[in-house]
Design an enzyme around this catalytic site. Structure first.
Site, PDB file in Angstrom:
ATOM      1  N   ASP A  34      17.745   8.345 -16.386  1.00  0.00           N
ATOM      2  CA  ASP A  34      16.629   7.237 -16.705  1.00  0.00           C
ATOM      3  C   ASP A  34      16.020   6.527 -15.576  1.00  0.00           C
ATOM      4  O   ASP A  34      15.311   5.624 -15.741  1.00  0.00           O
ATOM      5  CB  ASP A  34      17.283   6.034 -17.793  1.00  0.00           C
ATOM      6  N   GLY A  35      16.358   7.020 -14.171  1.00  0.00           N
ATOM      7  CA  GLY A  35      15.826   6.477 -13.095  1.00  0.00           C
ATOM      8  C   GLY A  35      16.637   5.392 -12.452  1.00  0.00           C
ATOM      9  O   GLY A  35      16.322   5.079 -11.203  1.00  0.00           O
ATOM     10  N   GLU A  36      17.554   4.805 -13.022  1.00  0.00           N
ATOM     11  CA  GLU A  36      18.617   3.809 -12.516  1.00  0.00           C
ATOM     12  C   GLU A  36      19.327   4.228 -11.335  1.00  0.00           C
ATOM     13  O   GLU A  36      19.673   5.491 -11.523  1.00  0.00           O
ATOM     14  CB  GLU A  36      19.563   3.215 -13.418  1.00  0.00           C
ATOM     15  N   ARG A  86       3.062  -8.210   4.197  1.00  0.00           N
ATOM     16  CA  ARG A  86       1.799  -8.448   4.442  1.00  0.00           C
ATOM     17  C   ARG A  86       1.189  -9.404   3.499  1.00  0.00           C
ATOM     18  O   ARG A  86      -0.125 -10.110   3.778  1.00  0.00           O
ATOM     19  CB  ARG A  86       1.033  -7.264   4.769  1.00  0.00           C
ATOM     20  N   GLN A  87       1.707  -9.512   2.463  1.00  0.00           N
ATOM     21  CA  GLN A  87       1.041 -10.367   1.308  1.00  0.00           C
ATOM     22  C   GLN A  87       1.871 -11.919   1.479  1.00  0.00           C
ATOM     23  O   GLN A  87       2.896 -12.158   0.933  1.00  0.00           O
ATOM     24  CB  GLN A  87       1.433  -9.937  -0.111  1.00  0.00           C
ATOM     25  N   HIS A 119       5.855  -8.885   9.721  1.00  0.00           N
ATOM     26  CA  HIS A 119       4.579  -8.999   9.918  1.00  0.00           C
ATOM     27  C   HIS A 119       3.872 -10.471  10.312  1.00  0.00           C
ATOM     28  O   HIS A 119       3.139 -10.739  10.992  1.00  0.00           O
ATOM     29  CB  HIS A 119       3.633  -8.370   8.644  1.00  0.00           C
ATOM     30  N   ASP A 158      -6.725  -6.179  16.644  1.00  0.00           N
ATOM     31  CA  ASP A 158      -7.336  -7.588  16.502  1.00  0.00           C
ATOM     32  C   ASP A 158      -6.777  -8.724  17.313  1.00  0.00           C
ATOM     33  O   ASP A 158      -5.533  -8.457  18.048  1.00  0.00           O
ATOM     34  CB  ASP A 158      -7.584  -8.047  15.038  1.00  0.00           C
ATOM     35  N   LYS A 181     -14.647  -6.707  16.829  1.00  0.00           N
ATOM     36  CA  LYS A 181     -15.551  -5.993  15.871  1.00  0.00           C
ATOM     37  C   LYS A 181     -16.798  -6.742  16.031  1.00  0.00           C
ATOM     38  O   LYS A 181     -16.804  -7.932  15.480  1.00  0.00           O
ATOM     39  CB  LYS A 181     -14.822  -5.860  14.593  1.00  0.00           C
ATOM     40  N   ARG A 183     -20.545  -6.476  13.744  1.00  0.00           N
ATOM     41  CA  ARG A 183     -21.001  -5.861  12.567  1.00  0.00           C
ATOM     42  C   ARG A 183     -22.649  -5.651  13.086  1.00  0.00           C
ATOM     43  O   ARG A 183     -23.337  -6.506  13.582  1.00  0.00           O
ATOM     44  CB  ARG A 183     -21.193  -6.749  11.354  1.00  0.00           C
TER      45      ARG A 183
END
Length: 281
Positions: A34-36, A86-87, A119, A158, A181, A183
């Site tokens: 079952d994936g466990e 990163r969040q 990060h 960066d 950078k 633009r």
């Protein structure tokens, strides 16, 4: 003290054990229909170093199971790479701070935690145990030395990654800068070193993580147009998803290399000596 690891961190764990002069605890891994996930570890020592990079959801669950299996020992967690790091803030209403949610999982049955080039170091405050972050920047620089490059320019993608690039550059006393950078239009962006020209010299773009490699591939093409002789790409954590390695090679990157926090064919640098040194103190 002995070392134990999740399934995907076996190579790094064995190197840490070697650097510590200790042994490894055997673990059997399997998965139910079952994936466990299931694992069974041999008898742990009184003090354990638990090594496990969180590269995906299964790796996270496996690491939590392994920590639980070491109940009764004094456990030192080594988290070489942490997905979701990163969040580290809310960008829109209703979003979780994913790095905080993951870090808070590591508070039971642990004495402390060691991360590698996480990060965003501010994430460390969310761990439920004392946590330190170490860098392998100098080790990345040491590998660059072996390439025999003549007067290389070390570039970060960066300004946010500039401090890491400076740590790498310090290993050889090399010039260091970051990609600026500009633009040009709604669809066109120019990337070039902020202060130091890349003309007639090799360039090494360094970052903590290479994921898709899109920015580095684009930058490589522009650096060649600006006169760079060769472009290399280096990182600590080689996530390299979606054909990133091939994409970087096609863009003209001469060599891509990373550490063994995530075990890849291009892992040329080991984080083990740094981790072992941190565990000894």
């Amino acid at each position: 003290m002995k070392v134990i690891s999740t399934e995907r961190s076996q190579v790094l764990a064995s190197r840490i054990a070697g650097a510590l002069g200790t042994g490894i605890v055997d673990v059997k891994f399997s998965q139910f229909p079952d994936g466990e996930l299931y694992l069974a570890a041999a008898t742990p020592d009184d003090e354990m170093v638990i090594v496990g990079s969180v590269t995906d959801n299964n790796a996270l669950v496996q690491l939590l199971l392994l920590i639980d299996a070491c109940e009764g020992s004094k456990n030192h967690l080594v988290l070489p790479y942490m997905a979701y790091a990163r969040q580290d803030k809310k960008f829109k209403d209703g979003e979780p701070i994913s790095a905080r949610a993951i870090a808070r999982l590591f508070k039971h049955n642990l004495a402390d935690c060691t991360t590698v080039n996480i990060h965003e170091p501010d994430v460390l405050k969310y761990f439920g145990v004392p946590t330190r972050n170490i860098s392998v920047g100098k080790e990345v620089g040491a590998y660059i030395k072996t390439l025999g490059l003549d007067n290389p320019l070390i570039l970060s993608p960066d300004d946010g990654a500039l401090s890491f690039a400076q740590g790498v550059a310090s290993a050889g006393g090399w010039d260091c800068d970051y990609l600026d950078k500009t633009r040009i239009s709604g669809t066109e962006v120019k990337m070039a070193p902020k202060e130091i020209s890349s003309k007639s010299r090799p360039v090494v773009i360094v970052d903590d993580i290479i994921s898709t490699g899109g920015t580095i591939a684009t930058a490589a093409g522009m650096l060649y147009e600006q006169g760079a002789t060769d472009v290399y790409a280096a990182c600590v954590h080689g996530v390299l998803i979606g054909g990133a390695y091939s994409h970087l090679k096609v863009s003209g990157i001469r060599e891509i290399f990373c550490s063994d926090t995530i075990e890849r064919g291009c892992s040329r640098i080991s984080a083990a000596p740094c981790i072992a040194a941190a565990l000894k103190h």
